[in-house]
Design a protein around this motif. Structure first.
Motif, PDB file in Angstrom:
ATOM      1  N   SER A 146       0.073  -1.488   0.217  1.00  0.00           N
ATOM      2  CA  SER A 146      -0.327  -0.111  -0.036  1.00  0.00           C
ATOM      3  C   SER A 146       0.741   1.143  -0.306  1.00  0.00           C
ATOM      4  CB  SER A 146      -0.975   0.253   1.616  1.00  0.00           C
ATOM      5  OG  SER A 146      -0.539   0.362   2.385  1.00  0.00           O
ATOM      6  N   ARG A 147       0.612   2.832  -0.536  1.00  0.00           N
ATOM      7  CA  ARG A 147       0.962   3.736  -0.362  1.00  0.00           C
ATOM      8  C   ARG A 147       1.005   3.559   1.856  1.00  0.00           C
ATOM      9  NH1 ARG A 147       1.263   5.216  -4.848  1.00  0.00           N
ATOM     10  NH2 ARG A 147       2.982   6.853  -4.123  1.00  0.00           N
ATOM     11  N   ASN A 151       0.050   5.370   5.227  1.00  0.00           N
ATOM     12  CA  ASN A 151      -0.286   5.751   5.804  1.00  0.00           C
ATOM     13  C   ASN A 151      -0.143   6.520   7.063  1.00  0.00           C
ATOM     14  OD1 ASN A 151      -3.137   6.718   6.301  1.00  0.00           O
ATOM     15  ND2 ASN A 151      -3.928   4.948   7.563  1.00  0.00           N
ATOM     16  N   ASN A 174      -0.448  -6.668   1.780  1.00  0.00           N
ATOM     17  CA  ASN A 174      -0.789  -7.243   1.701  1.00  0.00           C
ATOM     18  C   ASN A 174      -0.829  -8.708   1.054  1.00  0.00           C
ATOM     19  OD1 ASN A 174      -2.779  -5.576   2.274  1.00  0.00           O
ATOM     20  ND2 ASN A 174      -2.787  -4.423   0.852  1.00  0.00           N
ATOM     21  N   LYS A 199      -1.585  -9.910   7.200  1.00  0.00           N
ATOM     22  CA  LYS A 199      -0.379  -8.689   6.280  1.00  0.00           C
ATOM     23  C   LYS A 199       0.763  -8.711   6.967  1.00  0.00           C
ATOM     24  CE  LYS A 199      -4.033  -6.031   7.935  1.00  0.00           C
ATOM     25  NZ  LYS A 199      -5.588  -7.464   8.026  1.00  0.00           N
TER      26      LYS A 199
END
Ligand code: CO
Length: 134
Positions: free
Chosen positions: A31-32, A34, A47, A52
């Motif tokens: 993911s980016r 956060n 993921n 995870k």
């Protein structure tokens, strides 16, 4: 009592470099970043099909993981998180078994918006354990 492995959290000194390792070298879906100011961390989720990996980097001046990174300059595994159905029932059983729950023993809202508790590493094979009600 514990169910699925929800995530493994790894503290890293460089989020972009760590993301690149997981995305490019290991070929994972990443993911980016956060920012979670309330938790004092920036997270990147890796993921995997069955769980995870959370890459964590300190955010702000009093991040709860800043000391960990000082002691482990290359980063390292910080905690593992198991799912439970009922966090209060889980807590009461753990306390009855003599396990130490960190903090006030009252569940807090974790990084995923779900109630969590952390358990003392000395009671769990040297590993900080998070339990999360899902
Ligand atoms: Co966690």
């Amino acid at each position: 009592m514990i169910g699925k492995l929800n995530h493994v959290a790894i503290v890293v000194p460089d989020l972009a470099a760590a993301s690149a390792v997981y995305e490019n070298t290991l070929g994972a879906n990443v993911s980016r970043p956060n920012d979670l100011p309330d938790h004092g961390v920036t997270t990147v989720f890796v993921n995997l099909p069955n769980t995870k990996i959370e890459l964590l980097h300190p955010l702000g001046d009093d991040s709860p993981i800043a000391k960990f990174l000082e002691r482990n300059k290359d980063g390292g595994m910080h905690h593992i998180c198991y799912e439970v159905e009922d966090i209060y029932a889980a807590r009461d059983k753990l306390l009855a078994e003599g396990a130490r729950v960190l903090g006030s023993s009252e569940p807090k809202t974790g990084a995923h918006g779900k109630p969590v508790l952390f358990l003392h590493p000395k009671d769990f094979c040297g590993t900080l354990v998070e339990i999360e009600q899902v």
